[in-house]
Enzyme design. Structure first.
Site, PDB file in Angstrom:
ATOM      1  N   TYR A  33       0.851  -1.200  -0.153  1.00  0.00           N
ATOM      2  CA  TYR A  33       0.261   0.014   0.144  1.00  0.00           C
ATOM      3  C   TYR A  33       0.760   1.200   0.219  1.00  0.00           C
ATOM      4  O   TYR A  33       2.065   1.331   0.257  1.00  0.00           O
ATOM      5  CB  TYR A  33      -0.951   0.124   1.105  1.00  0.00           C
ATOM      6  CG  TYR A  33      -0.346   0.257   2.429  1.00  0.00           C
ATOM      7  CD1 TYR A  33       0.409  -0.372   3.291  1.00  0.00           C
ATOM      8  CD2 TYR A  33      -0.527   1.478   3.269  1.00  0.00           C
ATOM      9  CE1 TYR A  33       1.046  -0.251   4.464  1.00  0.00           C
ATOM     10  CE2 TYR A  33      -0.031   1.833   4.535  1.00  0.00           C
ATOM     11  CZ  TYR A  33       0.897   1.029   5.086  1.00  0.00           C
ATOM     12  OH  TYR A  33       1.196   1.332   6.270  1.00  0.00           O
ATOM     13  N   LYS A 150       6.376  -2.091   1.912  1.00  0.00           N
ATOM     14  CA  LYS A 150       5.427  -1.465   2.567  1.00  0.00           C
ATOM     15  C   LYS A 150       4.105  -2.411   2.452  1.00  0.00           C
ATOM     16  O   LYS A 150       3.198  -2.264   1.704  1.00  0.00           O
ATOM     17  CB  LYS A 150       4.933   0.012   2.043  1.00  0.00           C
ATOM     18  CG  LYS A 150       4.023   0.828   2.828  1.00  0.00           C
ATOM     19  CD  LYS A 150       4.099   2.192   2.451  1.00  0.00           C
ATOM     20  CE  LYS A 150       3.163   3.031   3.256  1.00  0.00           C
ATOM     21  NZ  LYS A 150       3.170   3.128   4.701  1.00  0.00           N
ATOM     22  N   LEU A 206      10.933   1.357   7.293  1.00  0.00           N
ATOM     23  CA  LEU A 206      10.420   1.619   5.917  1.00  0.00           C
ATOM     24  C   LEU A 206      11.188   3.038   5.578  1.00  0.00           C
ATOM     25  O   LEU A 206      11.575   3.649   6.328  1.00  0.00           O
ATOM     26  CB  LEU A 206       8.901   1.993   6.307  1.00  0.00           C
ATOM     27  CG  LEU A 206       8.077   2.578   4.755  1.00  0.00           C
ATOM     28  CD1 LEU A 206       8.027   1.117   3.894  1.00  0.00           C
ATOM     29  CD2 LEU A 206       6.903   3.156   4.939  1.00  0.00           C
TER      30      LEU A 206
HETATM   31  N1  PDD Z   1       2.866   5.017   7.463  1.00  0.00           N
HETATM   32  N2  PDD Z   1       7.593   3.804   8.838  1.00  0.00           N
HETATM   33  C1  PDD Z   1       6.303   3.113   8.898  1.00  0.00           C
HETATM   34  C2  PDD Z   1       6.141   1.820   9.482  1.00  0.00           C
HETATM   35  C3  PDD Z   1       5.118   3.545   8.476  1.00  0.00           C
HETATM   36  O1  PDD Z   1       4.088   2.875   8.239  1.00  0.00           O
HETATM   37  C4  PDD Z   1       5.064   4.771   7.628  1.00  0.00           C
HETATM   38  C5  PDD Z   1       4.139   5.549   6.796  1.00  0.00           C
HETATM   39  C6  PDD Z   1       6.336   5.584   7.739  1.00  0.00           C
HETATM   40  C7  PDD Z   1       6.792   6.964   6.989  1.00  0.00           C
HETATM   41  O2  PDD Z   1       6.497   6.709   5.653  1.00  0.00           O
HETATM   42  P1  PDD Z   1       6.097   7.850   4.565  1.00  0.00           P
HETATM   43  O3  PDD Z   1       6.893   9.257   5.112  1.00  0.00           O
HETATM   44  O4  PDD Z   1       6.522   7.433   3.245  1.00  0.00           O
HETATM   45  O5  PDD Z   1       4.610   8.086   4.888  1.00  0.00           O
HETATM   46  C8  PDD Z   1       7.730   4.990   8.380  1.00  0.00           C
HETATM   47  C9  PDD Z   1       1.462   5.677   6.644  1.00  0.00           C
HETATM   48  C10 PDD Z   1       1.349   7.056   6.723  1.00  0.00           C
HETATM   49  C11 PDD Z   1       0.498   4.604   7.017  1.00  0.00           C
HETATM   50  O6  PDD Z   1       0.675   3.334   7.348  1.00  0.00           O
HETATM   51  O7  PDD Z   1      -0.660   5.326   7.277  1.00  0.00           O
END
Ligand code: PDD
Length: 286
Positions: A33, A150, A206
């Protein structure tokens, strides 16, 4: 008002949007996702999210039913159809719905991946948490070893948020072998003086799209950036801390395991980086 969502080539009212009970996203969490934020009706960091999505798909031997250019069009269509000015777009691709439950991957020739997108309206800029800062607790990181992909396996992060809530906190930072990996749904940072420390990239975290942008802005603003593991003890001694993600941008952290950082209010580095991130992202939004 009902949202218009996208499912496998069709725009539908959310009540009518369905996927099969045999979908591998549902049965095996066999899906990936992305969450892309929207400001002023425009997409923030779309190329970064599209690149990471492609990488997640490649790592799992999955494919997208449509190209990244079509995905951009669907994102824009959903913004228009839902009149979304501020919030997020959630996208999920799974390995599809074969005719029965089977651990073995289905033949991609006969089983099409499932593609779902929907909007989430949310005030991202004027957030109360940005004014007060977040309290986090530390918990063990017991997730699988490929957190750089992800995937939709989010049960433990979800449990982490519940553990935080039960402890009277807002979120949890996960710790493995004595070092912080990341937040339940965000990347984690500490600040001492002019130096920002955040976990280096690897399979353990991530590769946040917001992280990449924020670190670049920090370096451009003459802040020092160290990408290395840090412990909870080091974090408790820091002047300030923050998290980043597409849904929070830069969000200050003011307490870790009940220990206040600095004077217990959002620190100047986090506040400045939040301002810069919002300003620059707005300019570059598409
Ligand atoms: N989550 N680490 C994890 C485990 C995450 O799930 C996310 C993002 C990030 C930050 O990644 P980014 O800057 O690309 O959003 C780091 C999203 C927002 C979610 O699961 O809703």
């Amino acid at each position: 008002m009902s949202r218009t969502v996208y499912v496998n080539g069709t725009y539908l009212p959310e009540e009518e949007a369905k996927v099969s009970v045999f979908d591998r996203g549902f049965l095996f969490a066999d899906g990936v996702y992305e969450v892309t934020s929207v400001l002023d009706g425009k997409l923030i960091d779309f190329p970064g999210h599209a690149r990471r999505l492609q990488r997640s798909l490649d790592e799992l031997g999955m494919s997208s039913p449509v190209g990244m250019d079509v995905l951009l069009t669907i994102h824009r269509d959903l913004i228009a159809k839902n009149d979304l000015s501020e919030g997020m777009i959630y996208l999920q691709i799974t390995r599809g719905a074969p005719s029965d439950r089977d651990f073995v991957f289905p033949d991609p020739e006969t089983t099409q991946p499932t593609l779902v997108l929907f909007t989430q309206a949310k005030g991202l800029i004027d957030s109360p948490a940005a004014r007060t800062g977040l309290k986090v607790i530390s918990i063990d990181d017991i997730r699988w070893g490929r957190r750089d992909i992800k995937t939709v396996q989010l049960l433990y992060p979800s449990m982490g948020k519940m553990m935080a809530k039960a402890a009277g906190a807002d979120d949890a930072w996960m710790v493995e072998n004595g070092f912080v990996t990341e937040g339940t749904s965000n990347n984690a940072y500490i600040v001492s003086g002019n130096r920002i420390v955040t976990r280096n990239l690897g399979n353990e975290i991530l590769h946040g799209i917001t992280r990449a942008a924020v670190l670049q802005f920090a370096r451009e603003a003459q802040m020092e950036v160290e990408e290395r593991p840090f412990s909870i003890d080091e974090a408790k001694e820091a002047d300030e801390a923050f998290i980043t993600s597409a849904s929070t941008f830069v969000m200050p952290v003011v307490a870790i395991d009940g220990v206040s950082l600095g004077d217990g209010t959002p620190g100047p580095v986090a506040r400045r980086l939040r301002e810069i991130y919002i300003e620059q992202s707005r300019k570059a939004a598409i």
